[in-house]
Scaffold this motif. Structure first.
Motif, short mmCIF file in Angstrom:
data_model
loop_
_atom_site.label_atom_id
_atom_site.label_comp_id
_atom_site.label_asym_id
_atom_site.label_seq_id
_atom_site.Cartn_x
_atom_site.Cartn_y
_atom_site.Cartn_z
N ARG A 83 22.40 25.59 12.38
CA ARG A 83 23.20 26.48 13.25
C ARG A 83 23.84 25.75 14.43
NH1 ARG A 83 17.83 28.14 13.72
NH2 ARG A 83 16.79 27.54 15.68
N ASP A 84 23.30 24.57 14.78
CA ASP A 84 23.84 23.80 15.90
C ASP A 84 24.79 22.70 15.44
OD1 ASP A 84 22.28 25.32 17.63
OD2 ASP A 84 20.58 23.93 17.51
N CYS A 85 24.95 22.53 14.13
CA CYS A 85 25.79 21.45 13.61
C CYS A 85 27.22 21.93 13.40
CB CYS A 85 25.19 20.94 12.29
SG CYS A 85 25.93 19.39 11.70
N ASP A 86 28.16 21.02 13.49
CA ASP A 86 29.58 21.37 13.36
C ASP A 86 30.06 21.39 11.91
OD1 ASP A 86 29.79 21.51 16.12
OD2 ASP A 86 30.28 19.39 16.31
N CYS A 87 29.22 20.96 10.96
CA CYS A 87 29.65 20.90 9.57
C CYS A 87 29.76 22.31 8.97
CB CYS A 87 28.67 20.06 8.74
SG CYS A 87 27.03 20.78 8.59
N GLU A 88 30.45 22.41 7.83
CA GLU A 88 30.67 23.71 7.21
C GLU A 88 29.43 24.21 6.47
OE1 GLU A 88 34.09 23.66 4.74
OE2 GLU A 88 35.48 23.21 6.38
N GLN A 89 28.72 23.31 5.77
CA GLN A 89 27.55 23.73 5.00
C GLN A 89 26.32 22.89 5.34
OE1 GLN A 89 28.12 23.75 0.76
NE2 GLN A 89 26.26 24.94 0.38
N TYR A 90 26.38 21.60 5.08
CA TYR A 90 25.32 20.68 5.47
C TYR A 90 25.87 19.26 5.47
CZ TYR A 90 24.78 19.83 0.42
OH TYR A 90 24.99 19.52 -0.90
N CYS A 91 25.21 18.40 6.26
CA CYS A 91 25.62 17.01 6.36
C CYS A 91 24.39 16.17 6.70
CB CYS A 91 26.72 16.82 7.41
SG CYS A 91 26.16 17.16 9.10
N ASP A 92 24.58 14.87 6.89
CA ASP A 92 23.46 13.98 7.19
C ASP A 92 22.81 14.27 8.53
OD1 ASP A 92 23.91 12.76 4.79
OD2 ASP A 92 24.89 10.97 5.62
N LYS A 93 23.54 14.96 9.42
CA LYS A 93 22.99 15.25 10.74
C LYS A 93 22.04 16.45 10.73
CE LYS A 93 27.00 13.50 13.31
NZ LYS A 93 28.07 13.87 14.27
N CYS A 94 22.16 17.32 9.73
CA CYS A 94 21.38 18.55 9.73
C CYS A 94 20.64 18.81 8.42
CB CYS A 94 22.28 19.75 10.03
SG CYS A 94 23.54 20.09 8.76
N ALA A 95 20.68 17.87 7.46
CA ALA A 95 20.04 18.13 6.17
C ALA A 95 19.60 16.84 5.50
CB ALA A 95 20.99 18.89 5.24
N ILE A 96 18.59 16.96 4.67
CA ILE A 96 18.11 15.88 3.81
C ILE A 96 18.37 16.28 2.36
CG2 ILE A 96 16.12 14.50 3.09
CD1 ILE A 96 16.87 13.96 5.93
N VAL A 97 18.99 15.41 1.59
CA VAL A 97 19.31 15.70 0.19
C VAL A 97 18.28 15.01 -0.71
CG1 VAL A 97 21.02 15.49 -1.64
CG2 VAL A 97 21.76 15.90 0.71
N LEU A 98 17.66 15.79 -1.60
CA LEU A 98 16.66 15.28 -2.53
C LEU A 98 17.07 15.62 -3.95
CD1 LEU A 98 13.67 16.68 -0.48
CD2 LEU A 98 14.08 14.25 -0.79
N ASP A 99 17.08 14.63 -4.82
CA ASP A 99 17.44 14.84 -6.22
C ASP A 99 16.22 14.65 -7.11
OD1 ASP A 99 20.37 15.23 -6.04
OD2 ASP A 99 20.34 13.19 -5.22
N LEU A 100 16.19 15.43 -8.18
CA LEU A 100 15.10 15.31 -9.16
C LEU A 100 15.68 15.38 -10.56
CD1 LEU A 100 11.64 17.02 -9.07
CD2 LEU A 100 12.96 17.03 -11.17
N HIS A 101 15.33 14.39 -11.38
CA HIS A 101 15.72 14.39 -12.79
C HIS A 101 14.53 13.93 -13.61
CE1 HIS A 101 18.16 12.67 -16.35
NE2 HIS A 101 17.81 13.92 -16.58
N ALA A 150 17.18 20.03 2.12
CA ALA A 150 16.11 20.33 3.08
C ALA A 150 16.70 20.44 4.48
CB ALA A 150 15.05 19.24 3.03
N LYS A 151 16.25 21.46 5.22
CA LYS A 151 16.78 21.70 6.56
C LYS A 151 15.65 21.89 7.56
CE LYS A 151 21.07 23.79 4.85
NZ LYS A 151 22.00 24.93 4.94
N LYS A 152 16.01 21.85 8.81
CA LYS A 152 15.06 22.00 9.91
C LYS A 152 14.86 23.48 10.22
CE LYS A 152 14.63 20.62 14.80
NZ LYS A 152 15.30 19.87 15.88
N GLY A 153 13.60 23.86 10.45
CA GLY A 153 13.32 25.25 10.77
C GLY A 153 11.93 25.41 11.36
N VAL A 154 11.60 26.64 11.73
CA VAL A 154 10.28 26.95 12.30
C VAL A 154 9.65 28.08 11.49
CG1 VAL A 154 10.82 26.17 14.64
CG2 VAL A 154 11.32 28.54 13.98
N ALA A 155 8.32 28.21 11.63
CA ALA A 155 7.57 29.12 10.77
C ALA A 155 7.85 30.59 11.06
CB ALA A 155 6.08 28.84 10.90
N LYS A 156 8.36 30.92 12.26
CA LYS A 156 8.69 32.32 12.50
C LYS A 156 9.94 32.75 11.74
CE LYS A 156 11.20 31.73 16.88
NZ LYS A 156 11.19 32.07 18.32
#
Length: 252
Positions: A83-101, A150-156
């Protein structure tokens, strides 16, 4: 009131037991609530499934992935809230990308675990999953291919962000203050044995005006953040909340 202090009873990588004294009940309970609900961590928030031919439905698999603990040390310096990031959906500043195959190519059962989640933008260990968590099982020719955000958040906001699985909280183990009324059949002392914390203080005579003086915590972490970091961050975020209150009062 005496000077606030903390006495460590036991300390392990995923569990700490300590006594907080020199504070009132409201402050001790505030620390407990922050530990449970307001310490940020990173967790899988979006799952883009390209292929899933396992017996587990997409929804179940996504739910399991959301509950996988990800290393979240020093998160405030490393990741922003979406919510504090300027990107449209997600970027390296606000998200971690994990791939599984994962694809099973023989007749034996293949275990798909959290070790197979590979990050394309994680910094060191931060954002990587705790190993050895079973996600699914595959038979020959079954396959799973997906991407997790993956994104940043709190348990509430959601329980998957909780850094602790439990926070035990107790005061007055001898019930000298009579805040608890025990139900019993014949003998309350025999039917309600004292907790282990009773050895840390002596029973006292009942006094209506006396306030609890020691608070016993038992913290069990999930694994994203070590116990000492949970304790430190709970105090830090409580200070930040109090600073906001003081500032609002000063501006009125």
């Amino acid at each position: 009131m005496t000077t606030p202090s903390i006495t460590i009873q036991t300390l392990a990588p995923d569990n700490v037991q300590f006594v907080m004294s020199g504070v009132d009940l409201a402050l001790a309970n505030s620390v407990r609530r922050i530990m449970q609900a307001e310490i940020p961590t990173v967790a899988i928030d979006l799952v883009e499934i390209e292929r899933n031919s396992s017996v587990i439905p997409d929804e179940f698999l996504a739910h399991r992935l959301g509950l996988v603990p990800l290393h979240s040390e020093d998160i405030d310096r490393r990741l922003q809230y979406t919510r504090d990031c300027d990107c449209e959906q997600y970027c390296d500043k606000c998200a971690i990308v994990l791939d599984l195959h994962a694809r099973c190519t023989d007749d034996s059962t293949m275990n798909v675990t959290s070790d197979m989640l590979v990050s394309s933008n994680a910094s060191g260990e931060f954002g990587t999953p705790l190993p050895g968590i079973l996600l699914a099982k595959l038979r020959r020719e079954q396959e799973i291919r997906l991407r997790c955000i993956a994104k940043k958040g709190v348990a509430k906001e959601h329980a998957k962000f909780a850094p602790v699985s439990a926070v035990g909280f107790e005061y007055d183990p001898h019930n000298s203050l009579k805040h608890t009324e025990y139900w019993y059949e014949e003998d309350a002392a025999a039917e309600w044995p004292l907790s282990r914390n009773a050895g840390w203080e002596e029973p006292q005579e009942y006094d209506y005006n006396r306030e609890p003086e020691k608070f016993y915590f038992d913290i069990e972490t999930v694994g994203q953040i070590p116990c000492n970091e949970v304790m430190r961050q709970s105090i830090t975020y409580l200070q930040q909340k109090l600073a906001v209150v003081v500032q609002e009062l000063a501006e009125r």
